[in-house]
Scaffold this motif. Structure first.
Motif, PDB file in Angstrom:
ATOM      1  N   VAL A  45      -5.658   4.528  -4.692  1.00 17.19           N
ATOM      2  CA  VAL A  45      -4.721   4.314  -3.584  1.00 17.19           C
ATOM      3  C   VAL A  45      -5.298   3.367  -2.534  1.00 17.19           C
ATOM      4  O   VAL A  45      -4.597   2.483  -2.036  1.00 17.19           O
ATOM      5  CB  VAL A  45      -4.338   5.654  -2.932  1.00 17.19           C
ATOM      6  CG1 VAL A  45      -3.456   5.414  -1.710  1.00 17.19           C
ATOM      7  CG2 VAL A  45      -3.614   6.546  -3.928  1.00 17.19           C
ATOM      8  N   VAL A  46      -6.560   3.516  -2.217  1.00 17.86           N
ATOM      9  CA  VAL A  46      -7.177   2.680  -1.176  1.00 17.86           C
ATOM     10  C   VAL A  46      -7.970   1.526  -1.789  1.00 17.86           C
ATOM     11  O   VAL A  46      -7.695   0.353  -1.527  1.00 17.86           O
ATOM     12  CB  VAL A  46      -8.098   3.522  -0.277  1.00 17.86           C
ATOM     13  CG1 VAL A  46      -8.785   2.640   0.764  1.00 17.86           C
ATOM     14  CG2 VAL A  46      -7.308   4.630   0.412  1.00 17.86           C
ATOM     15  N   HIS A  47      -8.945   1.840  -2.614  1.00 16.79           N
ATOM     16  CA  HIS A  47      -9.919   0.831  -3.030  1.00 16.79           C
ATOM     17  C   HIS A  47      -9.393  -0.129  -4.092  1.00 16.79           C
ATOM     18  O   HIS A  47      -9.568  -1.348  -3.984  1.00 16.79           O
ATOM     19  CB  HIS A  47     -11.203   1.517  -3.481  1.00 16.79           C
ATOM     20  CG  HIS A  47     -11.856   2.293  -2.387  1.00 16.79           C
ATOM     21  ND1 HIS A  47     -12.551   1.691  -1.369  1.00 16.79           N
ATOM     22  CD2 HIS A  47     -11.867   3.619  -2.119  1.00 16.79           C
ATOM     23  CE1 HIS A  47     -12.991   2.610  -0.527  1.00 16.79           C
ATOM     24  NE2 HIS A  47     -12.584   3.794  -0.960  1.00 16.79           N
ATOM     25  N   SER A  48      -8.742   0.404  -5.126  1.00 16.33           N
ATOM     26  CA  SER A  48      -8.185  -0.496  -6.134  1.00 16.33           C
ATOM     27  C   SER A  48      -7.037  -1.327  -5.575  1.00 16.33           C
ATOM     28  O   SER A  48      -6.898  -2.508  -5.908  1.00 16.33           O
ATOM     29  CB  SER A  48      -7.709   0.288  -7.361  1.00 16.33           C
ATOM     30  OG  SER A  48      -8.801   0.771  -8.101  1.00 16.33           O
ATOM     31  N   VAL A  49      -6.214  -0.722  -4.723  1.00 17.03           N
ATOM     32  CA  VAL A  49      -5.123  -1.479  -4.109  1.00 17.03           C
ATOM     33  C   VAL A  49      -5.693  -2.646  -3.304  1.00 17.03           C
ATOM     34  O   VAL A  49      -5.243  -3.793  -3.435  1.00 17.03           O
ATOM     35  CB  VAL A  49      -4.254  -0.568  -3.221  1.00 17.03           C
ATOM     36  CG1 VAL A  49      -3.346  -1.400  -2.309  1.00 17.03           C
ATOM     37  CG2 VAL A  49      -3.406   0.355  -4.081  1.00 17.03           C
ATOM     38  N   TYR A  83       0.814  -1.216   0.000  1.00 21.03           N
ATOM     39  CA  TYR A  83       0.000   0.000   0.000  1.00 21.03           C
ATOM     40  C   TYR A  83       0.854   1.275   0.000  1.00 21.03           C
ATOM     41  O   TYR A  83       0.592   2.209  -0.781  1.00 21.03           O
ATOM     42  CB  TYR A  83      -0.945  -0.017   1.208  1.00 21.03           C
ATOM     43  CG  TYR A  83      -1.688   1.266   1.441  1.00 21.03           C
ATOM     44  CD1 TYR A  83      -2.861   1.554   0.759  1.00 21.03           C
ATOM     45  CD2 TYR A  83      -1.225   2.219   2.359  1.00 21.03           C
ATOM     46  CE1 TYR A  83      -3.547   2.747   0.973  1.00 21.03           C
ATOM     47  CE2 TYR A  83      -1.899   3.405   2.576  1.00 21.03           C
ATOM     48  CZ  TYR A  83      -3.056   3.663   1.886  1.00 21.03           C
ATOM     49  OH  TYR A  83      -3.736   4.848   2.094  1.00 21.03           O
ATOM     50  N   PRO A  84       1.897   1.368   0.844  1.00 21.24           N
ATOM     51  CA  PRO A  84       2.685   2.604   0.862  1.00 21.24           C
ATOM     52  C   PRO A  84       3.413   2.923  -0.439  1.00 21.24           C
ATOM     53  O   PRO A  84       3.580   4.101  -0.779  1.00 21.24           O
ATOM     54  CB  PRO A  84       3.693   2.358   1.995  1.00 21.24           C
ATOM     55  CG  PRO A  84       3.056   1.339   2.865  1.00 21.24           C
ATOM     56  CD  PRO A  84       2.295   0.457   1.925  1.00 21.24           C
ATOM     57  N   ILE A  85       3.835   1.899  -1.169  1.00 26.87           N
ATOM     58  CA  ILE A  85       4.552   2.162  -2.426  1.00 26.87           C
ATOM     59  C   ILE A  85       3.632   2.850  -3.427  1.00 26.87           C
ATOM     60  O   ILE A  85       3.981   3.877  -4.023  1.00 26.87           O
ATOM     61  CB  ILE A  85       5.118   0.853  -3.014  1.00 26.87           C
ATOM     62  CG1 ILE A  85       6.169   0.243  -2.084  1.00 26.87           C
ATOM     63  CG2 ILE A  85       5.723   1.114  -4.391  1.00 26.87           C
ATOM     64  CD1 ILE A  85       7.358   1.133  -1.814  1.00 26.87           C
ATOM     65  N   VAL A  86       2.437   2.292  -3.621  1.00 32.72           N
ATOM     66  CA  VAL A  86       1.484   2.928  -4.540  1.00 32.72           C
ATOM     67  C   VAL A  86       1.074   4.298  -4.006  1.00 32.72           C
ATOM     68  O   VAL A  86       0.945   5.267  -4.769  1.00 32.72           O
ATOM     69  CB  VAL A  86       0.243   2.025  -4.739  1.00 32.72           C
ATOM     70  CG1 VAL A  86      -0.798   2.733  -5.605  1.00 32.72           C
ATOM     71  CG2 VAL A  86       0.642   0.708  -5.384  1.00 32.72           C
TER      72      VAL A  86
END
Length: 456
Positions: A177-181, A151-154
Motif C-alpha cells: 500500500v505504501v512502499h510498492s505504490v 494511493y487511495p484506490i490501491v
C-alpha cells in the motif's frame, strides 16, 4: 470515555507523530545521497510534499480509500471527512460511512491522522528517485494526484474493505500500500524523465555520481529506523501489549539482519563495505518486514530481513546496468523489497501469531492459498499504479514540462529552481562535462594549485 479508548488514542497519535517524523529522515537521506548543488531542491521537495499530499488526502483521498462503496473505490464520505464510522468512540449518534476502519475504537480524527502520515510517506518515496533533474512544479502536481487518487484506490482495495482484502490478501503496515505504490510511481517517473546528464555514456559506461554528505544520510536512516517503530507497531491502532511488542521485535530484527547482510554482500561484490549499501540495506529490511511484521515469528523476520538486505544490493547494481537512474536507491529499497515483503506473508505467515487469522504461509504448511492471494496483491496494484503514473507523468511532460534545462541541471537545481544555495560560503566542486564524461576539475586542491601557478 473509557480508559481503553483513551490509551488506544494516545498510542495511535504518538505512533502517527513518529511516522510524521520520518519526513525528516527521508529529507536527510535524500539530500545526503545527492549532490550539494541540489540540496535545497531536495529539502524543499521533502518539505512541501507532506503539505501537498495532506491536502489531497484530506480533500478526497481519505474518502476514496476508506469510504463505504464498491470493492474498487470508496463512494461515501468523500469530501473533508464527511461522516462518522460507528466506532465505540463516536457511539451510535451518526450513520457510519467508514465501516472498513471501524474495527479500531479510536476517534475518527485520530484514524485520519494516522492514515494521513502513511499517505505522505508514499508520496515522499518518489522524491529521491526523480531527484536532480525534475521541475519543482511538476513534482508537486504529481504528488497531489498520487495522494488524491492513485494511493487511495490501491489502499481501498487492501485496507478499505476492497476486493483484495476480500480475496484474502494481507499487508499489515504497507509493503504494498505504501512502499510498492511509491516505488511503482517512482519507476514510471524515472522512465519518463530519463537519466541524469553524464550518468551513462554512449559506450555503456556507468559514471558514479556520489552523494555529498554521508553523515547526514546516516543520521537520516537512524531517524527512519526510529520512525518505523511507529509505522509498524502503530498499525495495530490499539495499545495491545502483546501485539505491539511482537511487531516491534520483528521490525527491529529484520532491520539488523538486513544491515548485516547488505554490508556483507556489498563487501563481497564491490570489494569494500559500502556505507550507502549498508544504509539502504537497513531500510530494505524495514520495508520487507512491513507487510508481514504481525504475521510472522521473530525468527522468520530475521530471514526476511537478511534476504531483503541482499536484494537491495543486487537491485541497485541491476537498475544501474539497465540504465534506470535512481539517485538514492528508492526503487531497490521500496519497490523491490515492498514486493518481497508482500510475498513474504505468503511464505512465512503463522496463523494467529498475534491474534490475526491469516492462515499459514507456504513454509508453515498452508499451501499456496495465501501465497496466491499475495501474488495477485502484488501484480494488480503494480500494473495499475505504474500504468496510471506513467500516464500522469506523460501528461505533465506534454503540458507544463517535466525536466529542467540542461544548463540548469549542470549548474544545479538549487539556483535555477529556488534561487539560493545550501552551502553558499563554501567553494563547491564544479563538474566538467566533455563527450558525456563527468570529471571533477575544480576541487579545492586543484584550485589552490592553479592559484599558486598564477602567483609564480
Amino acid at each position: 470515555m473509557e480508559t481503553k479508548v483513551i490509551l488506544d488514542t494516545l498510542w495511535v497519535l504518538i505512533t502517527a507523530m513518529l511516522v510524521f517524523f520520518m519526513n525528516l529522515g527521508f529529507a536527510m537521506v535524500e539530500s545526503g545521497f545527492n549532490r550539494a548543488k541540489n540540496c535545497v531542491n531536495i529539502l524543499s521537495k521533502n518539505f512541501i510534499v507532506f503539505a501537498v499530499s495532506s491536502l489531497g488526502f484530506l480533500v478526497l483521498g481519505w474518502g476514496l480509500m476508506f469510504g463505504d462503496g464498491s470493492p474498487f473505490i470508496g463512494l461515501k464520505g468523500l469530501f473533508f471527512l464527511n461522516g462518522a464510522d460507528n466506532s465505540p468512540a463516536v457511539g451510535d449518534a451518526y450513520k457510519g460511512v467508514y465501516s472498513a476502519i471501524s474495527w479500531t475504537g479510536v476517534p475518527l480524527l485520530a484514524k485520519f491522522f494516522f492514515q494521513l502520515v502513511f499517505c505522505g510517506t508514499a508520496a515522499t518515496i518518489v522524491s529521491g528517485a526523480v531527484a536532480e533533474r525534475i521541475k519543482y512544479k511538476s513534482f508537486i502536481f504529481f504528488s497531489f494526484i498520487l495522494a488524491v487518487f492513485i494511493y487511495p484506490i490501491v489502499g481501498h482495495w487492501i485496507w478499505g474493505g476492497g476486493w483484495l482484502s476480500q480475496l484474502g490478501m494481507f499487508d499489515f503496515a504497507g509493503s504494498t500500500v505504501v512502499h510498492s505504490v511509491g516505488g511503482w510511481a517512482a519507476l514510471a517517473g524515472i522512465i519518463v524523465l530519463g537519466p541524469r546528464f553524464g550518468k551513462y555514456t554512449k559506450d555503456g559506461k556507468i559514471n558514479p555520481i556520489v552523494g555529498h554528505n554521508m553523515s547526514i544520510a546516516t543520521i537520516g536512516v537512524f531517524v527512519l529506523w526510529l520512525g518505523w517503530f511507529g509505522f509498524n507497531p502503530g498499525s495495530t491502532m490499539a495499545a495491545d501489549p502483546m501485539a505491539i511488542s511482537h511487531v516491534l521485535m520483528t521490525t527491529n530484527t529484520a532491520a539488523i539482519a538486513a544491515t548485516l547482510s547488505s554490508t556483507i554482500i556489498s563487501w563481497i561484490i564491490l570489494g569494500k563495505p559500502d556505507l550507502g549499501m549498508t544504509l539502504n540495506g537497513c531500510l530494505a529490511g524495514l520495508v520487507a518486514v512491513t507487510a508481514p511484521c504481525a504475521f510472522v515469528s521473530v525468527g522468520s523476520s530475521l530471514i526476511i530481513g537478511a534476504i531483503g538486505g541482499i536484494l537491495v544490493v543486487l537491485a541497485v547494481i541491476g537498475f544501474d546496468r539497465i540504465k534506470i537512474d535512481d539517485p538514492v536507491g528508492a526503487l531497490s529499497v521500496h519497490l523491490v523489497n515492498g514486493v518481497f515483503g508482500t510475498l513474504a506473508v505468503g511464505l512465512f505467515a503463522q496463523d494467529k501469531i498475534t491474534g490475526v487469522a491469516t492462515g499459514n504461509g507456504l513454509f508453515f504448511g498452508g499451501g499456496v492459498k495465501l501465497l496466491s492471494a499475495q501474488v495477485i496483491g502484488i501484480l494488480v496494484p503494480g500494473v495499475f499504479v505504474f500504468g496510471l503514473s506513467f500516464l500522469v507523468w506523460s501528461l505533465i511532460k506534454a503540458t507544463v514540462g517535466i525536466r529542467v534545462s540542461l544548463q540548469e541541471e549542470i549548474e544545479g537545481l538549487d539556483i535555477g529552481e529556488h534561487g539560493n544555495s545550501a552551502y553558499p560560503e563554501f567553494l563547491t566542486r564544479k563538474p566538467i562535462y566533455s563527450l558525456g564524461v563527468v570529471a571533477e576539475a575544480a576541487t579545492p586542491v586543484k584550485v589552490q594549485q592553479s592559484l599558486t601557478q598564477e602567483a609564480r
